[in-house]
Design a protein around this motif. Sequence first.
Motif, PDB file in Angstrom:
ATOM      1  N   ASP A 152       5.143   9.703   4.221  1.00  0.00           N
ATOM      2  CA  ASP A 152       4.979  11.078   3.755  1.00  0.00           C
ATOM      3  C   ASP A 152       5.153  11.152   2.241  1.00  0.00           C
ATOM      4  OD1 ASP A 152       7.704  10.465   4.035  1.00  0.00           O
ATOM      5  OD2 ASP A 152       8.261  12.574   4.273  1.00  0.00           O
ATOM      6  N   GLN A 153       5.995  10.279   1.686  1.00  0.00           N
ATOM      7  CA  GLN A 153       6.141  10.222   0.231  1.00  0.00           C
ATOM      8  C   GLN A 153       4.885   9.650  -0.416  1.00  0.00           C
ATOM      9  OE1 GLN A 153       9.766   8.224  -0.898  1.00  0.00           O
ATOM     10  NE2 GLN A 153      11.036   9.422   0.513  1.00  0.00           N
ATOM     11  N   ALA A 154       4.305   8.629   0.224  1.00  0.00           N
ATOM     12  CA  ALA A 154       3.068   8.056  -0.298  1.00  0.00           C
ATOM     13  C   ALA A 154       1.954   9.099  -0.294  1.00  0.00           C
ATOM     14  CB  ALA A 154       2.667   6.836   0.532  1.00  0.00           C
ATOM     15  N   PRO A 177       2.343   1.206   6.052  1.00  0.00           N
ATOM     16  CA  PRO A 177       1.890   0.427   4.889  1.00  0.00           C
ATOM     17  C   PRO A 177       1.586  -1.010   5.281  1.00  0.00           C
ATOM     18  CG  PRO A 177       4.254   0.855   4.760  1.00  0.00           C
ATOM     19  CD  PRO A 177       3.736   1.663   5.910  1.00  0.00           C
ATOM     20  N   LEU A 178       0.627  -1.581   4.601  1.00  0.00           N
ATOM     21  CA  LEU A 178       0.192  -2.937   4.887  1.00  0.00           C
ATOM     22  C   LEU A 178       0.958  -3.974   4.088  1.00  0.00           C
ATOM     23  CD1 LEU A 178      -3.594  -2.096   4.783  1.00  0.00           C
ATOM     24  CD2 LEU A 178      -2.140  -2.265   6.798  1.00  0.00           C
ATOM     25  N   ALA A 179       1.475  -3.582   2.951  1.00  0.00           N
ATOM     26  CA  ALA A 179       2.238  -4.482   2.091  1.00  0.00           C
ATOM     27  C   ALA A 179       3.053  -3.632   1.130  1.00  0.00           C
ATOM     28  CB  ALA A 179       1.307  -5.416   1.327  1.00  0.00           C
ATOM     29  N   ALA A 180       4.138  -4.205   0.631  1.00  0.00           N
ATOM     30  CA  ALA A 180       4.991  -3.484  -0.310  1.00  0.00           C
ATOM     31  C   ALA A 180       5.423  -4.418  -1.431  1.00  0.00           C
ATOM     32  CB  ALA A 180       6.217  -2.908   0.395  1.00  0.00           C
ATOM     33  N   ALA A 181       5.523  -3.866  -2.622  1.00  0.00           N
ATOM     34  CA  ALA A 181       6.018  -4.600  -3.782  1.00  0.00           C
ATOM     35  C   ALA A 181       7.103  -3.762  -4.439  1.00  0.00           C
ATOM     36  CB  ALA A 181       4.882  -4.888  -4.751  1.00  0.00           C
ATOM     37  N   SER A 182       7.627  -4.243  -5.547  1.00  0.00           N
ATOM     38  CA  SER A 182       8.753  -3.555  -6.176  1.00  0.00           C
ATOM     39  C   SER A 182       8.365  -2.192  -6.730  1.00  0.00           C
ATOM     40  CB  SER A 182       9.329  -4.427  -7.300  1.00  0.00           C
ATOM     41  OG  SER A 182       8.316  -4.777  -8.222  1.00  0.00           O
ATOM     42  N   VAL A 183       7.132  -2.053  -7.220  1.00  0.00           N
ATOM     43  CA  VAL A 183       6.701  -0.812  -7.857  1.00  0.00           C
ATOM     44  C   VAL A 183       5.865   0.057  -6.923  1.00  0.00           C
ATOM     45  CG1 VAL A 183       5.262   0.137  -9.723  1.00  0.00           C
ATOM     46  CG2 VAL A 183       6.829  -1.751 -10.186  1.00  0.00           C
ATOM     47  N   VAL A 201      -0.113   2.688  -3.997  1.00  0.00           N
ATOM     48  CA  VAL A 201       0.606   3.912  -4.363  1.00  0.00           C
ATOM     49  C   VAL A 201       1.973   3.568  -4.928  1.00  0.00           C
ATOM     50  CG1 VAL A 201       1.301   6.198  -3.568  1.00  0.00           C
ATOM     51  CG2 VAL A 201      -0.472   4.946  -2.333  1.00  0.00           C
ATOM     52  N   GLN A 202       2.287   4.132  -6.079  1.00  0.00           N
ATOM     53  CA  GLN A 202       3.604   3.896  -6.676  1.00  0.00           C
ATOM     54  C   GLN A 202       4.706   4.595  -5.887  1.00  0.00           C
ATOM     55  OE1 GLN A 202       4.137   4.722 -10.839  1.00  0.00           O
ATOM     56  NE2 GLN A 202       2.408   3.419 -11.452  1.00  0.00           N
ATOM     57  N   ARG A 203       5.882   3.995  -5.907  1.00  0.00           N
ATOM     58  CA  ARG A 203       7.052   4.614  -5.310  1.00  0.00           C
ATOM     59  C   ARG A 203       7.379   5.903  -6.074  1.00  0.00           C
ATOM     60  NH1 ARG A 203      10.005   0.980  -2.091  1.00  0.00           N
ATOM     61  NH2 ARG A 203       9.045  -1.089  -2.072  1.00  0.00           N
ATOM     62  N   PRO A 204       7.687   6.980  -5.378  1.00  0.00           N
ATOM     63  CA  PRO A 204       7.996   8.244  -6.068  1.00  0.00           C
ATOM     64  C   PRO A 204       9.251   8.120  -6.920  1.00  0.00           C
ATOM     65  CG  PRO A 204       8.475   8.397  -3.717  1.00  0.00           C
ATOM     66  CD  PRO A 204       7.731   7.116  -3.907  1.00  0.00           C
ATOM     67  N   GLY A 205       9.190   8.646  -8.140  1.00  0.00           N
ATOM     68  CA  GLY A 205      10.331   8.633  -9.043  1.00  0.00           C
ATOM     69  C   GLY A 205      10.691   7.274  -9.580  1.00  0.00           C
ATOM     70  N   ILE A 206       9.818   6.269  -9.394  1.00  0.00           N
ATOM     71  CA  ILE A 206      10.164   4.899  -9.761  1.00  0.00           C
ATOM     72  C   ILE A 206      10.281   4.723 -11.275  1.00  0.00           C
ATOM     73  CG2 ILE A 206       7.772   4.106  -9.797  1.00  0.00           C
ATOM     74  CD1 ILE A 206      10.844   2.127  -8.569  1.00  0.00           C
ATOM     75  N   MET A 247       6.752  -1.131 -17.985  1.00  0.00           N
ATOM     76  CA  MET A 247       6.210   0.105 -18.527  1.00  0.00           C
ATOM     77  C   MET A 247       4.671   0.117 -18.448  1.00  0.00           C
ATOM     78  SD  MET A 247       8.723   2.064 -19.321  1.00  0.00           S
ATOM     79  CE  MET A 247       9.595   1.353 -17.922  1.00  0.00           C
ATOM     80  N   THR A 248       4.067  -1.047 -18.653  1.00  0.00           N
ATOM     81  CA  THR A 248       2.615  -1.138 -18.531  1.00  0.00           C
ATOM     82  C   THR A 248       2.174  -0.982 -17.085  1.00  0.00           C
ATOM     83  OG1 THR A 248       2.511  -2.607 -20.455  1.00  0.00           O
ATOM     84  CG2 THR A 248       0.607  -2.582 -19.000  1.00  0.00           C
ATOM     85  N   GLU A 249       2.897  -1.644 -16.178  1.00  0.00           N
ATOM     86  CA  GLU A 249       2.539  -1.609 -14.767  1.00  0.00           C
ATOM     87  C   GLU A 249       2.685  -0.207 -14.185  1.00  0.00           C
ATOM     88  OE1 GLU A 249       3.597  -4.032 -10.625  1.00  0.00           O
ATOM     89  OE2 GLU A 249       4.673  -4.478 -12.486  1.00  0.00           O
ATOM     90  N   LEU A 250       3.565   0.603 -14.746  1.00  0.00           N
ATOM     91  CA  LEU A 250       3.772   1.952 -14.234  1.00  0.00           C
ATOM     92  C   LEU A 250       2.601   2.881 -14.525  1.00  0.00           C
ATOM     93  CD1 LEU A 250       7.572   2.394 -15.053  1.00  0.00           C
ATOM     94  CD2 LEU A 250       6.534   2.297 -12.776  1.00  0.00           C
TER      95      LEU A 250
END
Length: 499
Positions: A152-154, A177-183, A201-206, A247-250
């Motif tokens: 629901d956050q995604a 989700p099919l896969a997850a990473a740190s960001v 999709v980025q993690r909310p508030g990351i 910062m670039t990856e975000l």
Amino acid sequence: MQVPCTKSRRGGAWWTEWGQVVHEYTLREGVSDRPDHTGAVGPYANGLPSGALDVETPELDRFGPAELGRAVVVAAVLIAFVVWAIVRWTVRPRNHGIVEAAAHGTVDAFEHLGPTFVKLGQLIASSPGLFPVALADACLRMLDDVPTFPSDQARAVIEEDLGYRIDELFASFDDVPLAAASVAQVHGCVLHDGRRAVVKVQRPGIAQRMLVDLRAAYMGAKLLQIFEFFRIANTPGIIRDLYNATMTELNAAVEADRQDRFRRNISAFGDNCYVTVPEVYWQWCGPRVICMERLQGKPLDRVVPGQDDLDTALLVRRGVKVWMEAVLCHGPFHGDVHAGNLWLLEDGRVALLDFGIVGELPDKWRALLRALFRAALLDGDFTAVAQSVRALGVAANLDVDDAAVGRQVAETFGPLLGQDVGELRLSELIGALVSLGRKWNTSTPEELVLFGKQLGYFERYATALAPGWVLGRDSFVFRNVFPEEIAIRLAESGVSLPD
């Protein structure tokens, strides 16, 4: 199955099988390059707006109440997990020693502390030459085991970024989700034109959370410099590099743009049809969302030599050729080619995935590397390398001529580039770079360190899949980098190169 280079290729999927990420690839004919949609498209449908590729870089050395509170939590968690790991080892000694136990306790703490420290662990795991072996080995599990966040956050992030409801954007959307990473994490979906895709999709508030973590880690890294090991390792520099990459990856638009550029550059010479990158579907991309085509295959390090009559050495050579052309000719190059990001597709092509980390050398650095490989591959003249070095200003103040600088370069790099790449170790290359920097009284170039790290990954593939292959002497890899010289060599030798 080999697919002709002229055949249209589309489609695909991701799913999880036995805890591993798997990509699905399908062939579809007659699909337009500019897909239809129902009007529900994101902010980049008509091109990137001004400022979309700007990377925000708030001050790293700021240390306020939020950072102080987080630093206390980080220190407490690290101490608690490491002490507990040592206590457990003392009560019930295992096959590993107390140092390994402490390393695993550190990794447990990283996982508990969340995405920033997971990313730090991944950095440690992928740079074994820079960190204690026990810690680097313990961090290997962080390359795969990253927790997901609720769907629901995604959905909320996607809808906020693209401005439409999920059902307006996609014909279907997979909540698991099919896969997850740190960001970020990846969800499967189907577009309204029938194509299956994936959405990263980025993690909310990351962004804010990682900024606070990095500031706290940066302060801690500076304090740790009272110890010689951390001073030599330049821990603040490591955190600064992680900060710049994060910062670039975000900014998802930057990653999507890099992926798109890399994909277009593959076909620049017209001979790389057996290598690909997922197509970016810009209509469904936003500041924190990337939508792209799906692919099917398996990581290159799971390919079994000799199975299905595969020429595994050629697979490695094709992938390295495209990557080397990116480094030396085009600019943006993939900066994280570990096993999860380099795949063999079911149609025989090699795919490069995940462009969260990308390097791009300035023209002068590219000229230096081209001179370096020309010397190793073609003429053995490292004096030309010295001239490229002086063009950078690195050795401008040395009281020696070009020939002497060339000899230093040859002594440092010649043996490494000319040996079997399966015997080339990342620690050797980085050590050589540091040694050369000391001779010239300058710091090691970050771009060359990133370049060397990727050679470390390729060495692992070569050991299993291309034994005896020498990267620095392979005319196939450099045929587009030095076209005239390679053509002359081939004409003289009568040797032909593979497709």
